[in-house]
Design a protein around this motif. Sequence first.
Motif, mmCIF file in Angstrom:
data_model
loop_
_atom_site.group_PDB
_atom_site.id
_atom_site.type_symbol
_atom_site.label_atom_id
_atom_site.label_comp_id
_atom_site.label_asym_id
_atom_site.label_seq_id
_atom_site.Cartn_x
_atom_site.Cartn_y
_atom_site.Cartn_z
ATOM 1 N N GLY B 136 32.940 38.346 78.710
ATOM 2 C CA GLY B 136 33.425 37.658 77.518
ATOM 3 C C GLY B 136 34.935 37.780 77.408
ATOM 4 O O GLY B 136 35.484 38.879 77.498
ATOM 5 N N GLU B 137 35.596 36.640 77.228
ATOM 6 C CA GLU B 137 37.048 36.687 77.116
ATOM 7 C C GLU B 137 37.590 35.519 76.308
ATOM 8 O O GLU B 137 36.856 34.584 75.970
ATOM 9 C CB GLU B 137 37.699 36.739 78.499
ATOM 10 N N PHE B 138 38.872 35.595 75.990
ATOM 11 C CA PHE B 138 39.574 34.498 75.346
ATOM 12 C C PHE B 138 40.519 33.861 76.362
ATOM 13 O O PHE B 138 40.879 34.476 77.371
ATOM 14 C CB PHE B 138 40.368 34.999 74.128
ATOM 15 N N GLN B 163 37.243 30.263 74.102
ATOM 16 C CA GLN B 163 36.437 31.472 74.348
ATOM 17 C C GLN B 163 35.595 31.206 75.590
ATOM 18 O O GLN B 163 34.952 30.165 75.696
ATOM 19 C CB GLN B 163 35.570 31.717 73.128
ATOM 20 N N CYS B 213 40.587 38.354 67.304
ATOM 21 C CA CYS B 213 39.241 38.084 66.786
ATOM 22 C C CYS B 213 38.273 39.062 67.443
ATOM 23 O O CYS B 213 38.503 39.527 68.557
ATOM 24 C CB CYS B 213 38.803 36.665 67.150
ATOM 25 N N LEU B 215 34.729 39.744 69.331
ATOM 26 C CA LEU B 215 33.883 38.991 70.257
ATOM 27 C C LEU B 215 32.540 39.714 70.302
ATOM 28 O O LEU B 215 32.451 40.873 70.744
ATOM 29 C CB LEU B 215 34.539 38.946 71.643
ATOM 30 N N GLY B 229 40.021 41.236 70.506
ATOM 31 C CA GLY B 229 41.016 40.778 71.479
ATOM 32 C C GLY B 229 42.422 41.301 71.269
ATOM 33 O O GLY B 229 43.347 40.822 71.942
ATOM 34 N N GLU B 301 30.063 35.165 70.984
ATOM 35 C CA GLU B 301 30.581 34.454 69.810
ATOM 36 C C GLU B 301 31.830 35.160 69.286
ATOM 37 O O GLU B 301 31.764 36.338 68.909
ATOM 38 C CB GLU B 301 29.495 34.430 68.731
ATOM 39 N N GLY B 302 32.940 34.446 69.231
ATOM 40 C CA GLY B 302 34.153 34.992 68.623
ATOM 41 C C GLY B 302 34.057 34.921 67.108
ATOM 42 O O GLY B 302 33.514 33.954 66.560
ATOM 43 N N THR B 309 33.460 31.534 62.737
ATOM 44 C CA THR B 309 33.274 31.519 64.195
ATOM 45 C C THR B 309 34.030 30.311 64.772
ATOM 46 O O THR B 309 33.445 29.270 65.043
ATOM 47 C CB THR B 309 31.782 31.439 64.552
ATOM 48 N N PHE B 311 35.334 29.304 67.528
ATOM 49 C CA PHE B 311 35.119 28.710 68.860
ATOM 50 C C PHE B 311 33.677 28.232 69.060
ATOM 51 O O PHE B 311 33.356 27.668 70.091
ATOM 52 C CB PHE B 311 35.453 29.728 69.953
#
Lengths: 321, 321
Positions: B136-138, B163, B213, B215, B229, B301-302, B309, B311
Motif C-alpha cells: 500500500g502506498e501513495f 493511492q 493520510c 492507509l 503517510g 483505503e486512504g 476517503t 481516493f
Amino acid sequence: MRLATRANGTPDGELIVVSGDATSCLSAADIAPNLLAALERWEALVPMLQARAELIQAGQGDPLDPATLRAPLPRSWQWLDGSAFATHGELMQIAFGLDPIDRERPLMYQGLSDRFLGPSDDVPVPDSALGIDFEGEFGVIVDAVPMGTSVADAAQHIRLIVQINDWSLRAIAPIEMKTGFGWVQAKPACSVAPFAVTPDELGGDWRDGRVCCDLLVEWNGARFGLVNGDQMAFSFPELVAHAARTRDLVAGTIIGSGTVSNREYAERGSACISERRAIEIIAEGNPRTAFMAFGDRVRIEGRASDGSTPFGTIDQRVVQA
Amino acid sequence: MRLATRANGTPDGELIVVSGDATSCLSAADIAPNLLAALERWEALVPMLQARAELIQAGQGDPLDPATLRAPLPRSWQWLDGSAFATHGELMQIAFGLDPIDRERPLMYQGLSDRFLGPSDDVPVPDSALGIDFEGEFGVIVDAVPMGTSVADAAQHIRLIVQINDWSLRAIAPIEMKTGFGWVQAKPACSVAPFAVTPDELGGDWRDGRVCCDLLVEWNGARFGLVNGDQMAFSFPELVAHAARTRDLVAGTIIGSGTVSNREYAERGSACISERRAIEIIAEGNPRTAFMAFGDRVRIEGRASDGSTPFGTIDQRVVQA
C-alpha cells in the motif's frame, strides 16, 4: 521489410516503408497512423505493408529524405534492456569488483520509454562530469506477448529488429546499481537507428535468435569497436520469455541485448567506453580512457555479412542540456 | 477536485469529474478525451475541469456507478516508484541482511506502466509460490517536468495524488535486487484506487510534500495495518526532482512513495506482508506470516484526518493467471 518513422508533427510520427537501399520510401499512414499502432494489429496489417514494399521495389517509391527520420518508435509503453553478452558482464565484474553473475538468469532492467532520440538528434546531458558513455546494442520489438509465453513461442512475437545507443551516465550507474533498484538517473533516453527491419530482412544474420551483424562504433571519427552480435549468452527469444514470465508484454515493447561485446575484445574493441576502461583497469590497474565531453560525436552502424547496413546509422553529438 | 476514469472501450478510458462524496459525476470528455491527454495541457484545461466540478456541486451531476471505474490512468508512459519510508527500509535491511541504505539519496526504480489495474480488477499471477504480496502506498502524478527542475519547482508540477497497490512477487524480488538491475519479474502491474485528487483537496493532509493520510490495509477482511503517510524520509517534490535530474519527465509520469511504513509498526502494523515477515524474523528468527494465496483479497483505503476517503478503495482478489 524495412520500416521507419518520418517526422510529421505528431508524437508518434508517420509510418513509412523504405527500400532496401534506403533511397526511396512510401507512406504507410493509410495502413496504420504510426508504427506503435501497426504493432497492435501486426498480423492483420503486415500483408498490406509488404504490398507497399513491393510497390517501392517496382520503382514507385518517393525519394527518402534521411533528415526527416526519427527513431522507429519515437515512444513506446515499455523498454526492457538486457545485458546478455557474457564478456561484457565478466569484464565489468572483474574490474569493478561486482558480485558474481548468476549465469542461469538473464539480466534485465526497465528504462525510459516515453521518448527515443532519433539517429542524428543531439543528446542533452546536464553535466559532463556524469561519465557520459554510449552503449551500442541491438534490440527487438514485439507485438503483444501473453504472460507465460515459452521461448519457442516468444520467437514468433519478434516482429522487428533495431539498433540502439543506450546512453549511460557512469558516475551515477554504480551508485544506483548498489541500491538494487536499478537505474533511473544513470539512464537517460536512448537513441535508435532509423530503420526497423523484419527478421527475414537479415537472412542468415538472424541466427539462433541473435543479430549476427557487426556493429561499428566510432567516437569522434576514430574506430572504437567493431563487434558482432553473435555471442549473446541468452537469445532474444529467451529475453522475451524472461520478460513475459509474470507480465503480459504490451505491443511495441522493445527488448535490448545490452552492450554488444566479444571475447576477442583485444582485436575487436568495445561498444562502450566503460568496457574499455574495465579492460584498462584489469590490465594496468587504472583506466586511461576518459568519458565523453560536450561536443563529442558517436557514430554506430550495424553491418550485415553482405556489407549492407540494414538499420542505417546513428551519428550524434552530446550537448549540454 | 476529484478526477476518475470511466471505462468506455478505449485503452485510456473517459475522463470524468467526481463529487466530493463520490456519488455523482460528469463526463469531461469534451475537455480532454482522457486523463493522460488532460495532463499534457493541464494549466490550460484545469479551469474548465473546475467549472465542471462546480456544476456537480450545484447538483447537476449524474449518478456515479463505481463498477465502471478504472485506474485514473489506465496506462502511462512512465512509473517511477520510490522507497521513501525509512522504517520500511531499515526493517528489510536488518531482516534480510541487505547493504546499508544511503540516506542521502532517494531509492527509485522504473516499473511497468503500460497498464494499471482498476480498483476492483482481479490480479493475475502465474504461480502462488512466487510470494504474492501487496504494497500500500501513495503516489503523485506530474505534468511535464523539465530536466534539472529544483525541489521547489517540482512541487508545482504535482497535479494529482493517487493511492496505489504496488503488487510484488517476493520469491523473485531479492534475486533481481541482487543483480543491481532492479525488478522486472518481481513487479507485475500495479493497481490504483479510483480517484485522483488535486493536492488542495487534501487540505492540511497534504503537508511538507507528503500525503499525511492514514492507509487502512485489510487482508481477507482482517486489519493488517493502519499506517500514515507522514514519515517519508524524502518528500514527493524531492522524489520528483530526483527523477528529473537527468531526464525530462513526460506529462502523466506517476511517482510512488514506496510501501507506507511507520516507526510505530508494533501498534500500527504494516502495508505489506514482507515488512511483517521482516519484523517476525527480527523478533523471532523466522517469519510466521505466509504470503497471499489464490482467492485472497486485499482492501486498501486512504483516510483523511476528517475521516473521508479521498481516493476511494482498492478491493481486489488474487487469481491464477
